[in-house]
Design an enzyme around this catalytic site. Structure first.
Site, PDB file in Angstrom:
ATOM      1  N   GLY A  46       0.836  -1.191   0.000  1.00 21.58           N
ATOM      2  CA  GLY A  46       0.000   0.000   0.000  1.00 21.58           C
ATOM      3  C   GLY A  46       0.870   1.240   0.000  1.00 21.58           C
ATOM      4  O   GLY A  46       2.024   1.204   0.452  1.00 21.58           O
ATOM      5  N   GLN A  51       3.229   9.927   1.194  1.00 24.87           N
ATOM      6  CA  GLN A  51       4.529   9.250   1.221  1.00 24.87           C
ATOM      7  C   GLN A  51       5.416   9.592   0.030  1.00 24.87           C
ATOM      8  O   GLN A  51       6.615   9.357   0.058  1.00 24.87           O
ATOM      9  CB  GLN A  51       4.326   7.728   1.283  1.00 24.87           C
ATOM     10  CG  GLN A  51       3.692   7.273   2.584  1.00 24.87           C
ATOM     11  CD  GLN A  51       3.505   5.784   2.621  1.00 24.87           C
ATOM     12  OE1 GLN A  51       2.515   5.268   2.123  1.00 24.87           O
ATOM     13  NE2 GLN A  51       4.476   5.065   3.183  1.00 24.87           N
ATOM     14  N   CYS A  96       5.993  -0.106   7.413  1.00 30.00           N
ATOM     15  CA  CYS A  96       5.648   1.052   6.592  1.00 30.00           C
ATOM     16  C   CYS A  96       6.856   1.426   5.749  1.00 30.00           C
ATOM     17  O   CYS A  96       7.979   1.447   6.265  1.00 30.00           O
ATOM     18  CB  CYS A  96       5.259   2.214   7.509  1.00 30.00           C
ATOM     19  SG  CYS A  96       4.804   3.702   6.611  1.00 30.00           S
ATOM     20  N   LEU A  97       6.614   1.727   4.475  1.00 34.25           N
ATOM     21  CA  LEU A  97       7.725   2.095   3.593  1.00 34.25           C
ATOM     22  C   LEU A  97       8.395   3.393   4.055  1.00 34.25           C
ATOM     23  O   LEU A  97       9.546   3.641   3.719  1.00 34.25           O
ATOM     24  CB  LEU A  97       7.227   2.244   2.147  1.00 34.25           C
ATOM     25  CG  LEU A  97       6.712   0.953   1.498  1.00 34.25           C
ATOM     26  CD1 LEU A  97       6.131   1.250   0.126  1.00 34.25           C
ATOM     27  CD2 LEU A  97       7.815  -0.089   1.403  1.00 34.25           C
ATOM     28  N   HIS A 138      -4.422   1.564   7.441  1.00 31.48           N
ATOM     29  CA  HIS A 138      -3.066   2.109   7.560  1.00 31.48           C
ATOM     30  C   HIS A 138      -2.870   3.248   6.550  1.00 31.48           C
ATOM     31  O   HIS A 138      -2.324   4.303   6.883  1.00 31.48           O
ATOM     32  CB  HIS A 138      -2.067   0.957   7.321  1.00 31.48           C
ATOM     33  CG  HIS A 138      -0.625   1.336   7.295  1.00 31.48           C
ATOM     34  ND1 HIS A 138       0.295   0.836   8.195  1.00 31.48           N
ATOM     35  CD2 HIS A 138       0.087   2.150   6.474  1.00 31.48           C
ATOM     36  CE1 HIS A 138       1.490   1.346   7.932  1.00 31.48           C
ATOM     37  NE2 HIS A 138       1.393   2.140   6.887  1.00 31.48           N
ATOM     38  N   GLU A 139      -3.358   3.049   5.315  1.00 32.33           N
ATOM     39  CA  GLU A 139      -3.156   4.061   4.264  1.00 32.33           C
ATOM     40  C   GLU A 139      -4.058   5.291   4.491  1.00 32.33           C
ATOM     41  O   GLU A 139      -3.631   6.422   4.256  1.00 32.33           O
ATOM     42  CB  GLU A 139      -3.412   3.467   2.879  1.00 32.33           C
ATOM     43  CG  GLU A 139      -2.540   2.276   2.507  1.00 32.33           C
ATOM     44  CD  GLU A 139      -1.060   2.476   2.750  1.00 32.33           C
ATOM     45  OE1 GLU A 139      -0.577   3.625   2.667  1.00 32.33           O
ATOM     46  OE2 GLU A 139      -0.370   1.487   3.062  1.00 32.33           O
ATOM     47  N   HIS A 142      -2.439   7.479   6.890  1.00 32.16           N
ATOM     48  CA  HIS A 142      -1.401   8.319   6.264  1.00 32.16           C
ATOM     49  C   HIS A 142      -2.008   9.630   5.753  1.00 32.16           C
ATOM     50  O   HIS A 142      -1.427  10.700   5.909  1.00 32.16           O
ATOM     51  CB  HIS A 142      -0.764   7.601   5.072  1.00 32.16           C
ATOM     52  CG  HIS A 142       0.418   6.753   5.412  1.00 32.16           C
ATOM     53  ND1 HIS A 142       1.557   7.257   6.001  1.00 32.16           N
ATOM     54  CD2 HIS A 142       0.653   5.435   5.224  1.00 32.16           C
ATOM     55  CE1 HIS A 142       2.437   6.269   6.160  1.00 32.16           C
ATOM     56  NE2 HIS A 142       1.913   5.151   5.702  1.00 32.16           N
TER      57      HIS A 142
END
Ligand code: NI
Length: 179
Positions: A46, A51, A96-97, A138-139, A142
């Protein structure tokens, strides 16, 4: 399509609230394609606009992409809004990236209903469960400037962010050795 650089915490854009999209344009569709390519390249399941330094309220995800047997199932989500959550919770070890190589268990509703626009500007509403439920929440977090570490106790979050700092420093030193 292009692979974009991913912002790493702490970065102010990761703490900012994304703004709802007014019109679904070709430019926005191109951004979504770039985000998918960036996510697959990372690799991740995701990615939210914050990000990659954009504050459009959009995210992409594909929870099938880790299993080669499965065909890709990319989902592009514009202006998401959670319209329902299950009472049942599920715990998942999240990463997380933007917080590379750090993981922690986060508890969230096991099933969520999300209203959004697809890439054609059509209204959609669907249920997400299992890994997809964790991922979409989660996204969406963000897009509201919230990271998974914000769900942890202060003690756990500080420990994890300290570990991240050390990891990034070591990575930089390794790169300097090679260069
Ligand atoms: Ni993330």
């Amino acid at each position: 399509m292009a692979v974009l650089p991913i912002l790493i915490a702490p970065h102010p854009t990761l703490k900012a609230k994304a703004k709802p999209v007014k019109d679904v344009t070709d430019e926005l569709r191109a951004l979504l394609d770039d985000m998918l390519e960036t996510m697959y390249d990372a690799p991740g399941i995701g990615l939210a606009a914050n990000q990659i330094g954009s504050l459009h309220r959009v995210l992409v995800m594909d929870c099938g992409s880790r299993d080669d047997e499965e065909t890709p199932r990319p989902i592009k989500i514009i202006n998401p809004e959670i319209t329902g959550v299950s009472e049942e919770l599920s715990s998942y070890e999240e990463g997380c990236l933007s917080i590379p190589e750090q993981f922690a268990d986060v508890e969230r509703p096991a099933v969520v209903r999300v209203k959004y626009l697809d890439e054609n500007g059509q209204k959609q509403e669907r249920l997400f469960d299992g890994l997809e439920a964790t991922c979409v929440q989660h996204e969406i977090d963000h897009l509201d400037g919230v990271l998974f570490v914000d769900h942890l106790s202060n003690l756990k979050r500080n420990m994890l962010m300290k570990k991240l700092k050390k990891y990034l420093k070591d990575r930089e030193e390794d790169a300097a050795d090679v260069g």
